[in-house]
Design a protein around this motif. Sequence first.
Motif, mmCIF file in Angstrom:
data_model
loop_
_atom_site.group_PDB
_atom_site.id
_atom_site.type_symbol
_atom_site.label_atom_id
_atom_site.label_comp_id
_atom_site.label_asym_id
_atom_site.label_seq_id
_atom_site.Cartn_x
_atom_site.Cartn_y
_atom_site.Cartn_z
ATOM 1 N N SER A 234 80.680 -11.314 68.345
ATOM 2 C CA SER A 234 81.179 -9.923 68.438
ATOM 3 C C SER A 234 80.051 -9.491 69.008
ATOM 4 N N ALA A 235 78.787 -8.817 68.763
ATOM 5 C CA ALA A 235 77.949 -8.203 69.376
ATOM 6 C C ALA A 235 77.882 -8.049 70.299
ATOM 7 N N VAL A 236 77.948 -9.427 71.198
ATOM 8 C CA VAL A 236 77.592 -9.783 72.426
ATOM 9 C C VAL A 236 78.681 -9.380 73.281
ATOM 10 N N LEU A 237 79.408 -9.447 72.202
ATOM 11 C CA LEU A 237 80.724 -9.269 73.227
ATOM 12 C C LEU A 237 81.244 -7.229 73.143
ATOM 13 N N GLU A 238 80.659 -6.729 71.799
ATOM 14 C CA GLU A 238 80.450 -5.006 72.129
ATOM 15 C C GLU A 238 79.450 -4.459 73.256
ATOM 16 N N ALA A 239 78.461 -5.685 73.198
ATOM 17 C CA ALA A 239 77.233 -5.228 73.870
ATOM 18 C C ALA A 239 77.574 -4.989 75.708
ATOM 19 N N TYR A 240 77.567 -6.055 76.158
ATOM 20 C CA TYR A 240 78.283 -6.505 77.094
ATOM 21 C C TYR A 240 79.992 -7.113 77.806
ATOM 22 N N GLY A 241 80.931 -5.256 78.735
ATOM 23 C CA GLY A 241 82.054 -5.511 79.019
ATOM 24 C C GLY A 241 82.000 -6.869 80.223
ATOM 25 N N PHE A 242 81.074 -7.171 80.516
ATOM 26 C CA PHE A 242 81.457 -7.840 82.237
ATOM 27 C C PHE A 242 81.864 -9.815 81.631
ATOM 28 N N LEU A 243 80.979 -9.718 79.648
ATOM 29 C CA LEU A 243 81.788 -10.657 79.225
ATOM 30 C C LEU A 243 83.449 -10.976 78.627
ATOM 31 N N ALA A 244 83.517 -12.369 78.776
ATOM 32 C CA ALA A 244 85.120 -12.334 78.636
ATOM 33 C C ALA A 244 84.748 -13.435 76.886
ATOM 34 N N GLU A 245 84.236 -14.157 76.882
ATOM 35 C CA GLU A 245 83.753 -14.733 75.652
ATOM 36 C C GLU A 245 82.163 -15.450 75.293
ATOM 37 N N VAL A 246 82.361 -16.015 73.700
ATOM 38 C CA VAL A 246 80.790 -16.868 73.511
ATOM 39 C C VAL A 246 81.340 -17.904 72.820
ATOM 40 N N ARG A 247 80.650 -18.509 73.410
ATOM 41 C CA ARG A 247 80.725 -20.014 72.312
ATOM 42 C C ARG A 247 79.615 -20.776 71.708
ATOM 43 N N LEU A 248 79.937 -20.667 70.656
ATOM 44 C CA LEU A 248 78.592 -20.688 69.478
ATOM 45 C C LEU A 248 78.173 -22.379 69.147
ATOM 46 N N SER A 249 77.658 -23.208 69.069
ATOM 47 C CA SER A 249 77.888 -24.144 67.799
ATOM 48 C C SER A 249 76.748 -24.473 67.166
#
Length: 302
Positions: A231-246
């Motif tokens: 969430s923090a990454v998506l809030e900071a970078y408007g040009f990202l659609a999604e983050v996948r974490l493992s």
Amino acid sequence: MGIVLGTHQYGKAENRVVRIYRDSPRHEIRDVTVSTALRGDFARAHTVGDQSAVLPTDTQKQTAYAYAKEKGLRAVEDYALALARHFVDDVEPVAGARVEVEEHAWERAVVDGVEHDHTWVRRGQEVRTASVTVEGTGDDQQVWVTGGLKDMVILKSTGSEFSGFLTDPYTVLQPTTDRVMATSLVARWRFTEHTGIDWDATYAGIKALLVEQFATVHSLALQQTLFAMGSAVLEAYGFLAEVRLSAPNKHHFLYDLSPFGLDNPGEVFHADDRPYGLIQAQVTRDDAPDAGPAWYGYTGLV
Ligand SMILES: O=c1[nH]c(=O)c2[nH]c(=O)[nH]c2[nH]1
């Protein structure tokens, strides 16, 4: 009964390309592992052994090395974009190209308190990753870019709990309100734009946010930490659609020191390497454009 060839792709996996910039006494280094996969109609190579449409994997390898010189190798995303576009734009039978890059970071050796011009020590930290998929040419060309990191080993010695979980007759795990939480994080993010982006600054900013969230979120479970990170990454970078974490949960079990008459209030642990909990999550903007082939990797067939 008929037998048909299904999806196929081919390329050169894990080319080890090291580019040194030596235009001044203070050299620069970029060290990557790059894999290419070409997609298109290569059916006749499989069914009748006709190689006339097949650009050899050796040529793909040579191109990866030549491009490190011709086009340069700085931000891995730019290098991957140049290579993937070349295969699709310039090699007629190629309809789509996938290029994946992993960067192995070096940091300057420090000699007598001064950074050395041409000696580096391998940074024992994370591996930066990137992938580019290109399909079509001209105005119809579509491009998908992902960035990421893997092997980011991170640990916090408090600020993590795990309790209130479902139990059944096989549950022996005791709830805890203070534990060690450690992982070797894999994170990948999908860009919705690929021009005008400062790739290196974006990478550094995302990595800093991931670390900050891991450190500062009081974690009720690794699952909660992953969602906070994404969430923090998506809030900071408007040009990202999604983050996948493992995130493998690298368990640290309190060691029983009672046979020695010693108490152990969260001070000595057994770091168990396996088995490990494996917690994975995809955090997505709700209006994110479709991922298309962005996650379809060069090893994606089997
Ligand atoms: O953060 C955790 N999530 C889990 O799902 C889980 N399961 C478990 O045994 N320990 C943990 N820790």
